[in-house]
Motif scaffolding. Sequence first.
Motif, short mmCIF file in Angstrom:
data_model
loop_
_atom_site.label_atom_id
_atom_site.label_comp_id
_atom_site.label_asym_id
_atom_site.label_seq_id
_atom_site.Cartn_x
_atom_site.Cartn_y
_atom_site.Cartn_z
N TYR A 321 34.26 93.17 -5.48
CA TYR A 321 34.96 94.21 -4.72
C TYR A 321 36.16 94.61 -5.55
O TYR A 321 37.08 93.82 -5.77
CB TYR A 321 35.40 93.63 -3.37
N ARG A 332 43.01 95.04 -7.41
CA ARG A 332 42.55 93.83 -6.73
C ARG A 332 41.09 93.69 -7.09
O ARG A 332 40.33 94.64 -7.00
CB ARG A 332 42.72 93.99 -5.22
N LYS A 334 38.07 91.19 -6.22
CA LYS A 334 37.64 90.02 -5.43
C LYS A 334 36.19 89.73 -5.78
O LYS A 334 35.36 90.64 -5.78
CB LYS A 334 37.79 90.33 -3.94
N SER B 57 35.16 88.46 3.31
CA SER B 57 36.38 89.06 3.83
C SER B 57 37.50 88.71 2.88
O SER B 57 37.52 87.61 2.32
CB SER B 57 36.68 88.60 5.25
N THR B 58 38.37 89.65 2.67
CA THR B 58 39.44 89.42 1.74
C THR B 58 40.63 90.28 2.17
O THR B 58 40.60 90.90 3.21
CB THR B 58 38.99 89.78 0.31
N VAL B 70 40.20 93.15 4.62
CA VAL B 70 38.92 93.86 4.49
C VAL B 70 37.79 92.94 4.92
O VAL B 70 37.72 91.80 4.49
CB VAL B 70 38.69 94.27 3.02
N LYS B 85 38.53 97.84 7.43
CA LYS B 85 39.82 97.46 6.87
C LYS B 85 40.87 97.54 7.95
O LYS B 85 40.92 98.49 8.72
CB LYS B 85 40.17 98.40 5.73
#
Lengths: 374, 154, 388
Positions: A321, A332, A334, B57-58, B70, B85
């Motif tokens: 991501y 970012r 991920k 999920s982050t 998210v 989000k």
Amino acid sequence: MMRQFPANPDLTVEEFELNMGPQHPSTHGVLRLVLTMDGERVVRCKPVVGYLHRSIEKMAENRTYTQVIPVTDRLDYCTSMTSNYVYVMAVEDLADITVPPRAEYIRVIMSELNRIASHLLWYGTFALEVGATTPFIYGFRDREKVLDLFESTCGARLLYNYLRIGGVSRDLPEDFCERMLAFLDEWEPLIREYEDLLDENPIFYNRTKKVGFLSAEKALAYGVSGPNLRASGMARDVRREHPYAVYPELEFDVPVRTEGDVFARYRIRMEELRQSARILRQCAEKLPGGPYLEPQPLRMVLPEGETYVHLESPRGDIGCYLVSQGTDKPYRCKFRTPSFCHIAVFQHLVRDCLIPDIMAICASFDVVLPETDR
Amino acid sequence: MSPDEFLPILQARFPQVEFRLDPLNPQALFMSASGVPEVFGWLRDAPEAAMQYLEFSTAVDSPPDCLCVVYSLYSYTHRHRLALKVDLPRHAPTIPTLSHLWENADWNEREIYDLFGVFFSGHEDLRRLMMPEDWEGHPLRKDYSHPNLTPRPD
Amino acid sequence: MEPIFEQFVRDLTGGFQVPFWAPMLVSLGLVLAFIALNAMFMIWLERKICGRIQRRMGPMLTGPKAWARFSMWTGGWFQTPCDSVKLLLKEDIIPAQVDRFGFMLAPVLVFMAALAVYVPLPISSTSYAQSAPIVVAVADLDIGLLYVVAITTLTILAILTAGWASNNKYSLLGGMRAGVQILSYEIPMLFALMGPMVLAGSLSLGDLVLVQHAGLFGVPLLGWFLVPSFLGAVVYLICAVAETNRPPFDMPEAEQELVAGFSTEYTAMRFAMFYLAEFSNTFVVCMIFTAVFLGGWTLPGFIPPSSLNLGFFSLPYFDLLAGMAIFFAKAYAVVLLLMWIRWTFPRLRPDHLMTFGWKFLLPLSFVNLLVCIVLAAIQQIYFGGNPG
């Protein structure tokens, strides 16, 4: 928790806590399992991770897009090509870069060879956990041949840093396809040898059949993916569901089993070895000429945006991501890694079983800790 | 179904929750924190959504004001994906937990708590996952500093 | 041992009368030397067999390079002496919280058992032509078989002591597992050995071998108790592998699960005791198997002359030496079989182990005993009983 025997009230039975790892001859990497045992039976299992946390995601925020690629190598060092690939695919998706067809084929060849190498490593360690030492040597001996192929291409045996944004960093050597086909011709019959050692053995059967059963619903709830999910009955493979690269043009089967036990997971990976060989032969035939890289500026600046891409690593569904805010570094990044969810499943699976079963179950899930801890 | 098809359905079902499309991510929808358990519960159980799979999920830290959590959901039956989000205030980010819906969320939320400092109300066992238990600070925040962190030469 | 030793000294020195304690000391020395040398050889053999099964060569780098270049089987012979010296030179660590007496007692107990079990094992005999051949063993006890089974039970005590005294949960689990495993497999082993006992009518190991030489129903070829007591032989072999904690029955020391099981906390010489005892026990069970089921030092129909005439000189004690050669050849063949099994099979889980021992091997050994009783009765009634 103390129990008393009604016939003999002076006798009490207590549960005790056994700590397995992080240094242990068998857990795959630095995984710590805190087991609450009642004699030889496990009552509760709590996995503790984080011993291999290297803050890869934080590092990615401080490097340019190309500089992140070697960092992704270390994400899952058994399948370094796939880790590279998922990140590079995310960047290409955001920046709208088309990769030349030769590079796509080369990437698929490398992914599938990596799948073979990773499954051979898994086979060796899985058999070792169950107690058979010979398959370990067989698996690693043949993995050496795959690593030789990698070494001739990109110079490295484990951490390749081979993919680049827009293609691959260098072209395949001239005799690569011949050597790869020679390897496949020599090695494919040997898969039969691996199976002969374990498949018909009643000791192995007793250790793996009906052990570590994971139902499809629990698997989905825990986020299990890859061969582990396919062993529980769900026929899902990212290469089929959301095909990427040149997979739509390739023919291969996706093995599925419904038993959901350790034996099913073992059989699926052995079948996947054969399917990977099939894909590699098709790629060697169809490999086009042309450029292997769409050159990009050294410091790429991506437009603002976010994307999530995923692909099928030997362990499951690996995803990236990526959030970009218009600079030359990721804002970012991920990584969604399959082993993260697989280790979480241990709490549910490792209950009411013996210590040898724990090893068999852990080994059958093919977890690697660098991927979990990042 | 794509997010813009989800949008009117969700807005009709949950009028008290704000939804809007994300201009930067075609797979995502923004939503407010108030309706989190109900919306996600519906997304998991409703047959037209059937999101039995929580992919990941982050959180994304955007100083100075907001921290965005998210969630990415996927449905194996319909083969569609939806990312949701939720913007949270950076000084006190709190959001209800989803671990009763997907067991996957358990560890994901522990990781977000560990690295970003988001508090998940209702989570049974919210403690650090990656960092040691006695670590101070939340490393993935943009304003995190530590004596060992040295800036890279550009 | 005494008659042979005294005869040997008399032949050598022309009539010297040995004191009563000399044969005992000589036997002790020979047995200790044998244990040490045999362990070294067997460890080397194990590593080479393991290598060959795994398609590699095993230790090759130690020892003269020319030997290694000549063949895989001559290279690396110096590995085990080097490893032994390394093990001896290691620091002896006694962790602070262990039960000191138990910790130090366990290796001694295990070695005691390994040493004492050599007493009734016969490796050869002289003077076949005479009606009472003299059997070469430290002491050919009348209750040899019973003695052997009883002494091997001492190992349980040693392992349990080691597991408990180590003050370590892994060792405790390993010790408990070993205790339960050995106990469970002692019983089918005993019943498996009872078959040959009934067929021979004696507990003495020398007698068992001589009866096998005489043959079953008058046929020397059927004499080896492997034939009438085949089930018993198989059961005995499996139980023997379980008794010595060898894979596939190495639950107590499963490296993948328990680090090193009951011997986790042991280092240097104490660990060497356990290791040595394990290899010694492996060879002892192979020797017992050879003596009880494979006809010991005899070949059917073959009676070696007591001295061999080679023209220019005559080799004395030839029957003794031939017997020893045959015995060790058979014993090492069984050792090779055990090694083959070790490197091929995965490990058994504890509950499968128990089920296998109690619910499968024990009934099989009863069946075997019945078969042997019937065959012995037939032998007694129709073929005039068994000699000896």
